[in-house]
Design an enzyme around this catalytic site. Sequence first.
Site, PDB file in Angstrom:
ATOM      1  N   ARG A  46      -6.040   1.479  15.195  1.00 19.11           N
ATOM      2  CA  ARG A  46      -6.395   0.258  14.448  1.00 19.11           C
ATOM      3  C   ARG A  46      -7.810   0.392  13.885  1.00 19.11           C
ATOM      4  O   ARG A  46      -8.082   0.031  12.745  1.00 19.11           O
ATOM      5  CB  ARG A  46      -6.284  -0.999  15.321  1.00 19.11           C
ATOM      6  CG  ARG A  46      -6.804  -2.230  14.582  1.00 19.11           C
ATOM      7  CD  ARG A  46      -6.514  -3.594  15.209  1.00 19.11           C
ATOM      8  NE  ARG A  46      -6.342  -3.605  16.625  1.00 19.11           N
ATOM      9  CZ  ARG A  46      -7.325  -3.497  17.529  1.00 19.11           C
ATOM     10  NH1 ARG A  46      -8.585  -3.377  17.138  1.00 19.11           N
ATOM     11  NH2 ARG A  46      -7.063  -3.494  18.820  1.00 19.11           N
ATOM     12  N   TYR A  98      -1.834 -14.376  -9.023  1.00 20.64           N
ATOM     13  CA  TYR A  98      -0.596 -13.947  -8.347  1.00 20.64           C
ATOM     14  C   TYR A  98      -0.119 -15.057  -7.391  1.00 20.64           C
ATOM     15  O   TYR A  98      -0.929 -15.639  -6.667  1.00 20.64           O
ATOM     16  CB  TYR A  98      -0.891 -12.653  -7.590  1.00 20.64           C
ATOM     17  CG  TYR A  98       0.238 -12.148  -6.749  1.00 20.64           C
ATOM     18  CD1 TYR A  98       1.356 -11.571  -7.330  1.00 20.64           C
ATOM     19  CD2 TYR A  98       0.204 -12.262  -5.365  1.00 20.64           C
ATOM     20  CE1 TYR A  98       2.410 -11.120  -6.555  1.00 20.64           C
ATOM     21  CE2 TYR A  98       1.248 -11.807  -4.587  1.00 20.64           C
ATOM     22  CZ  TYR A  98       2.349 -11.240  -5.178  1.00 20.64           C
ATOM     23  OH  TYR A  98       3.394 -10.790  -4.410  1.00 20.64           O
ATOM     24  N   ASP A 170      -8.890  -8.326  -8.691  1.00 22.02           N
ATOM     25  CA  ASP A 170      -7.601  -7.759  -8.303  1.00 22.02           C
ATOM     26  C   ASP A 170      -7.197  -6.784  -9.420  1.00 22.02           C
ATOM     27  O   ASP A 170      -6.862  -7.195 -10.526  1.00 22.02           O
ATOM     28  CB  ASP A 170      -6.578  -8.892  -8.134  1.00 22.02           C
ATOM     29  CG  ASP A 170      -5.199  -8.391  -7.715  1.00 22.02           C
ATOM     30  OD1 ASP A 170      -4.870  -7.216  -7.991  1.00 22.02           O
ATOM     31  OD2 ASP A 170      -4.433  -9.187  -7.148  1.00 22.02           O
ATOM     32  N   LYS A 195       2.287  -1.477  -5.521  1.00 23.03           N
ATOM     33  CA  LYS A 195       2.675  -1.427  -6.926  1.00 23.03           C
ATOM     34  C   LYS A 195       2.390  -0.024  -7.481  1.00 23.03           C
ATOM     35  O   LYS A 195       2.949   0.935  -7.015  1.00 23.03           O
ATOM     36  CB  LYS A 195       1.960  -2.548  -7.691  1.00 23.03           C
ATOM     37  CG  LYS A 195       1.989  -3.916  -6.971  1.00 23.03           C
ATOM     38  CD  LYS A 195       3.371  -4.509  -6.829  1.00 23.03           C
ATOM     39  CE  LYS A 195       3.436  -5.686  -5.859  1.00 23.03           C
ATOM     40  NZ  LYS A 195       2.486  -6.745  -6.078  1.00 23.03           N
TER      41      LYS A 195
HETATM   42  C1  LIG Z   1       1.933  -7.824  -5.329  1.00 21.68           C
HETATM   43  C2  LIG Z   1       0.586  -8.338  -5.684  1.00 21.68           C
HETATM   44  C3  LIG Z   1      -0.286  -8.831  -4.700  1.00 21.68           C
HETATM   45  C4  LIG Z   1       0.101  -8.938  -3.248  1.00 21.68           C
HETATM   46  O1  LIG Z   1       0.300  -7.705  -2.658  1.00 21.68           O
HETATM   47  P1  LIG Z   1       1.360  -7.405  -1.485  1.00 21.68           P
HETATM   48  O2  LIG Z   1       1.251  -5.940  -1.289  1.00 21.68           O
HETATM   49  O3  LIG Z   1       2.706  -7.854  -1.965  1.00 21.68           O
HETATM   50  O4  LIG Z   1       0.917  -8.218  -0.303  1.00 21.68           O
HETATM   51  C5  LIG Z   1      -1.536  -9.253  -5.114  1.00 21.68           C
HETATM   52  N1  LIG Z   1      -1.909  -9.222  -6.408  1.00 21.68           N
HETATM   53  C6  LIG Z   1      -1.084  -8.770  -7.376  1.00 21.68           C
HETATM   54  C7  LIG Z   1      -1.558  -8.757  -8.775  1.00 21.68           C
HETATM   55  C8  LIG Z   1       0.186  -8.321  -7.057  1.00 21.68           C
HETATM   56  O5  LIG Z   1       1.003  -7.888  -8.029  1.00 21.68           O
END
Ligand SMILES: *Cc1c(COP(=O)(O)O)cnc(C)c1O
Length: 380
Positions: A46, A98, A170, A195
Amino acid sequence: MRFSTRVIHDGQPVDPATGAVAPPIYLSSTFRQRAPNVHQGYVYSRSGNPTRAFLEGALGRLEGGAGALAFSSGLGALATFLESLPSGSRIVSVDDVYGGTWRLFEHHRRQFGLTIDYADLASPAARDAALTAPADVIYVESPTNPLLHLVDLRAIVRRARALGAVAVVDNTFATPALQRPIEAGADVVLHSTTKYLGGHSDVVGGALVVRTPERLERLAWLQNAVGAVPSPFDCYLVVRGIRTLAIRMRAHAESARAVAEVLSAHRKVRTVHYPGLASHPQHALARRQMDGFGGIVSADLATTAAGVRRFLRGLAIFTLAESLGAVESLVDHPASMTHASVPRREREAHGISDGLLRFSCGIEDPADLAADVRLALAKV
Ligand SMILES: *Cc1c(COP(=O)(O)O)cnc(C)c1O
């Protein structure tokens, strides 16, 4: 080194113990100590794990931060960042954030008294009006999801500095292949590595990349204290994805352009959102701020709910599914899927209509993807 070389080599040393050119997956949860507290840098997985350290090293270098921290999901990364804020902090967030980020912000507002204000930070006038009162965090996505609005990152960083606020970006949609917010002065970059960085729809993960060593140290403490860490195998999958990031992002953009052009030319499509189109209201900013326009296109179909269903049934290559950024093409109906947790009134105020579809254009042949969308449009 240029970016295509860096995704394979920068921060990715050959294993010094064995010469392995692919990073070893260290599944061990604990590590031997020669004497109490005398160890080789790892104690318990961890707190730190060599495969995770490999991923963090590579991602920190690509984004140009002091370092990176990997998490079990993008929202796990965000939740850990939010833990670093004193109670009573004020966040000013871009409004079409998001859906899961919105849900977590609202939870923190109710449970922990954070103040969260949403503003159209893509619009210079609305941005400057919203960023006058004191703020602790300015939180942006660019391009935004699902409407592909762009936020001027340098302008946001200037406002953040003036207010003494932390600028968080982000960067999931653009990835460091197209945009590096820390070079523009951002303090923290957040990723859903689920992603594009993972890129193959086979891992859920997240990351924070941090500009300064001081903030990195504070967030690393929280990474261990909160414990939303990824497994070594998941870290390996993200590294494997990163190695093809540069070439995939070029292919994604080529597909997205082909799909955007078919949609733009069709009479049953009201609006197409893609920063690479000259018709995008922020096309000039996209050219200035990004090294390419990405793989996501959204479009507002001029039809009924039944027409949207006919269109979706008519697609043969695009799969109806949440998520985005992987090799295979996916299509999402935000109003009923990814953004269903946002109340209808707010959804519509932000332009997420019932006819809106978001296309994550994969790396199949662009001509096949264009034909798939064209044939499905004929069924509307
Ligand atoms: C999918 C996504 C998230 C969240 O991420 P997870 O891996 O699903 O927890 C945050 N911001 C954006 C722009 C996303 O596409």
